[in-house]
Scaffold this motif. Structure first.
Motif, PDB file in Angstrom:
ATOM      1  N   ASP A  49      -0.374   4.210  -2.133  1.00 56.16           N
ATOM      2  CA  ASP A  49      -1.059   5.310  -2.820  1.00 56.16           C
ATOM      3  C   ASP A  49      -1.836   6.185  -1.834  1.00 56.16           C
ATOM      4  O   ASP A  49      -3.000   6.475  -2.008  1.00 56.16           O
ATOM      5  CB  ASP A  49      -1.994   4.780  -3.912  1.00 56.16           C
ATOM      6  N   TYR A  50      -1.126   6.595  -0.770  1.00 53.65           N
ATOM      7  CA  TYR A  50      -1.761   7.403   0.273  1.00 53.65           C
ATOM      8  C   TYR A  50      -2.298   8.732  -0.227  1.00 53.65           C
ATOM      9  O   TYR A  50      -3.419   9.103   0.028  1.00 53.65           O
ATOM     10  CB  TYR A  50      -0.763   7.725   1.371  1.00 53.65           C
ATOM     11  N   GLU A  51      -1.440   9.457  -0.941  1.00 55.93           N
ATOM     12  CA  GLU A  51      -1.731  10.869  -1.187  1.00 55.93           C
ATOM     13  C   GLU A  51      -2.983  11.076  -2.028  1.00 55.93           C
ATOM     14  O   GLU A  51      -3.592  12.115  -1.970  1.00 55.93           O
ATOM     15  CB  GLU A  51      -0.541  11.575  -1.825  1.00 55.93           C
ATOM     16  N   LYS A  52      -3.355  10.057  -2.805  1.00 55.28           N
ATOM     17  CA  LYS A  52      -4.579  10.250  -3.574  1.00 55.28           C
ATOM     18  C   LYS A  52      -5.694   9.346  -3.052  1.00 55.28           C
ATOM     19  O   LYS A  52      -6.738   9.219  -3.673  1.00 55.28           O
ATOM     20  CB  LYS A  52      -4.327  10.006  -5.057  1.00 55.28           C
ATOM     21  N   GLY A  53      -5.454   8.725  -1.891  1.00 59.62           N
ATOM     22  CA  GLY A  53      -6.390   7.713  -1.409  1.00 59.62           C
ATOM     23  C   GLY A  53      -7.644   8.249  -0.747  1.00 59.62           C
ATOM     24  O   GLY A  53      -8.611   7.529  -0.599  1.00 59.62           O
TER      25      GLY A  53
ATOM     26  N   ALA B  42       0.851  -1.198   0.000  1.00 61.00           N
ATOM     27  CA  ALA B  42       0.000   0.000   0.000  1.00 61.00           C
ATOM     28  C   ALA B  42       0.882   1.241   0.000  1.00 61.00           C
ATOM     29  O   ALA B  42       1.613   1.482   0.949  1.00 61.00           O
ATOM     30  CB  ALA B  42      -0.890  -0.006   1.222  1.00 61.00           C
TER      31      ALA B  42
END
Lengths: 92, 587
Positions: free
Chosen positions: A84-88, A82
């Motif tokens: 893709d935090y910034e667009k999650g 995992a």
């Protein structure tokens, strides 16, 4: 993540939380309140130990606990791919 | 104008100009900016904003005095552990999941996860908790202005209100966030400089946390000579049950107070929400590990300054604060040398000589630079720090009130069709009205301010904490269960407080439990009621259960993204209404 990985991820998250929360309770309610008088027999940098835990040690421990939590969770997230935090997340 | 007043004016003027400049730079034009600063605040800045939000006039002005002067040094530890330990709970149990949920307010989460009844109860709790808290901050602003600039308290409150009005109404959460970062810097510098200076003077060690240990033996010696109990003993002045319950109430209350929780919605991501909690506690710990050292140094200085000093040779800080009425005789009346020995005796219960002095808790931090013999500019700096602490917390609380009214009542219940511009206008108007009401109560505070703050914590603890945690960790927790749990938890806690408060019920209480610690009991009752009722009521819909499951895992998932963008319909009855995508508002 498939279903099995999810179950595994969640179980490891819960286990980490349980361990950290036990330490949290032992230091604050244990060393800071119920065993203070007993720990006060020992002195630490000039302050009775139980008193030191109630006024300084517990706060420092809390900080370490959160640090361990964010560090372990970062590791766990990486293990399960995992990143893709910034667009999650979004708001409405 | 005295030197102290001049320096106060300089520091307060400089810091206020900084806040206004920042607010002007970060003015907003959409609801996402107004409610959650666009959700893009980096973790260290968010942590500093949380710290400023959290550390109010009570932390800055009152806490060290509470430790130094109430019973003995140990009993104040409940505040130190309680007001920091809650962040461990926040970081692990709430912050990442609420951020992933991606909404604006606590009632938003409650309403989506449970139902509209639960949302309404949550709105009422959020508004009551925030108002009781904000009134105390406004009163604190009045005190600082009154003492240091010698203006009327009412004018002090009006100046504070005007400043908050400017940056909160203009910039919403975005303005508040960056102002709070500046306010944190001002308050921590103002707190640490005198502490380091006093520690160096007394012990030769510039780190107060280490210097602390160097004077402990001497402090214990002076305390014993003057008939005070041991400073470090755990058994004097408080019993373990109440110490435990008060600490627990403050911890779970911290994790249940809406103005802190709402701050995790402003983080840039789930990961940033976790790091925000770490940064927040780091910034808070800088002040909270220093506060007990300020308390010990101040107590030592006060005792040795007064001991055997003839009344006409007392240090200037003593007469300054006696003139303001914060140092008085033991009955609250004027100072009197009762036994005629030429000194005002400050003694404890075990002394042969009767006590002749009472010192208000609130002066310890504000007066510690004077007590420690530090120069006037530092006194002015401390005044600016106290104002920063009070104003930053006030603005965070006012935002909770305005977003609860504008988002959860107006937009979600009254007029779901309202466009961005209209929602923003309603948010700004409710913010303005809230500021005026808070200012009014700041000038005319209700007589029982202490109990009201305890009520705020008890309410946060007994209502929000179990409801939020079960909502995340127990998929089968039902709407009826949560609504019943919240209502019973708050009801019982409120009843117990009113029943035991001196001015109304004045009862002993059960097992001698103090009203301030009852929030923890209310929380357990809430938990039990929620679990039991959930066994017998309709389970949440498949969609809600799926959503709760989804927020536990990292990474982007379609369902959570659709929910966060407002495209999901989460009605109780899956057959009712259209299931098509709702309005999509990109930002």
């Amino acid at each position: 993540m498939d279903q099995q990985q999810r179950t595994e991820y969640w179980r490891r998250n819960l286990r980490l939380m349980a361990v950290l929360l036990v330490v949290w309770a032992l230091v604050s309610f244990g060393a800071g309140i119920f065993f203070t008088e007993w720990l006060n027999q020992v002195s630490f940098i000039g302050v009775p130990l139980g008193f030191w835990f109630a006024q300084q040690g517990s706060i420092i421990t809390f900080l370490i606990l959160i640090a361990v939590y964010v560090w372990r969770m970062d590791k766990l997230d990486k293990e399960y791919g995992a990143d893709d935090y910034e667009k999650g997340v979004r708001h409405s | 104008m005295s030197e102290i007043q001049l320096w106060t004016l300089i520091f307060v003027g400089l810091s206020f100009s900084l806040y206004i400049y920042i607010a002007y730079r970060s003015r907003v034009s959409d609801t996402a900016g107004f409610y959650v600063a666009g959700g893009g605040i980096p973790a260290p800045a968010n942590g500093a904003a949380i710290a400023a939000d959290w550390m109010s006039a009570a932390s800055f002005i009152s806490m060290a005095g509470l430790i130094a002067l109430a019973y003995n040094g140990y009993s104040g530890s409940a505040y130190l552990m309680g007001w920091t330990g809650g962040y461990v709970l926040l970081a692990m149990l709430l912050a990442p999941y609420l951020r992933k949920f991606g909404k604006y307010t606590i009632p938003d989460f409650v309403g989506d996860r449970y139902n509209e009844t639960a949302r309404l109860i949550a709105v009422i709790c959020a508004i009551v908790v925030s108002f009781t808290y904000v009134i105390g901050q406004m009163a604190g602003v009045g005190v600082v202005f009154g003492r240091f600039l010698e203006v009327n308290t009412t004018i002090g409150v009006i100046i504070g209100m005007t400043i908050v009005f400017f940056y909160a109404v203009l910039g919403g959460m975005k303005g508040i966030t960056w102002t709070q970062v500046a306010q944190y810097s001002v308050l921590i510098v103002a707190y640490l400089i005198p502490a380091v200076a006093v520690s160096t003077r007394l012990t030769g060690i510039p780190v107060p946390q280490v210097g602390f240990g160097q004077i402990m033996d001497e402090l214990e010696g002076v305390q014993a000579d003057l008939g005070f109990g041991s400073y470090t003993s755990a058994l004097a002045g408080t019993d373990q049950l109440n110490m435990f319950l008060l600490t627990a109430s403050l911890m779970f209350g911290t994790a249940g107070l809406p103005h802190v929780i709402i701050r995790f919605y402003t983080a840039a991501s789930v990961r940033a929400a976790r790091y925000s909690a770490l940064w927040a506690l780091f910034f808070i710990a800088l002040l909270y590990t220093t506060a007990p050292t300020v308390a010990a140094f101040a107590k030592y200085n006060i005792l040795t300054d007064l001991r055997g000093t003839p009344t006409e040779e007392l240090p200037s800080w003593f007469s300054t604060w006696a003139n303001v009425g914060l140092i008085t005789g033991p009955d609250g009346g004027p100072l009197r040398d009762v036994n005629g020995d030429g000194t005002y005796n400050f003694t404890g219960a075990a002394s042969d000589i009767a006590n002749e002095v009472m010192i208000n808790n609130d002066i310890v931090v504000l007066a510690s630079p004077e007590i420690g013999g530090l120069p006037a500019p530092i006194v002015g700096l401390v005044a600016a720090g106290g104002l920063a602490a009070a104003l930053s917390t006030a603005s965070g609380l006012l935002l909770v009130i305005s977003s609860s009214v504008a988002n959860d009542v107006y937009h979600k219940r009254i007029n779901p069709q309202a466009d961005e511009k209209k929602q923003l206008l309603v948010a700004r108007i409710s913010m303005a009205v809230a500021i005026v009401i808070a200012g009014f109560f700041g000038v005319n505070p209700p007589g029982f301010a202490g109990e009201v703050v305890a009520l705020a914590f008890g309410l946060g603890c007994a209502s929000f904490f179990p409801t939020l945690v079960l909502g995340i960790f127990w998929k089968k927790c039902t709407a009826a269960g949560a609504a019943a749990g919240m209502a019973v938890g708050i009801g019982v806690t409120l009843f117990y407080m009113i029943w035991t408060i001196e001015i109304w019920g004045n009862n002993e209480g059960i097992f001698g439990i103090a009203a301030t610690g009852f929030g923890a009991v209310g929380m357990v009752i809430n938990l039990l009621v929620t679990i039991i009722v959930s066994q017998f009521t309709t389970k949440p819909t498949e969609l809600v259960q799926e959503l709760v499951e989804e927020i536990r895992y990292p990474g982007q998932t379609a369902l959570v993204a659709a929910h966060a963008a407002g495209e999901l319909k989460l009605d109780d009855d899956p057959d009712e209404g259209d299931k098509g995508p709702g309005r999509h508002r990109p930002h």
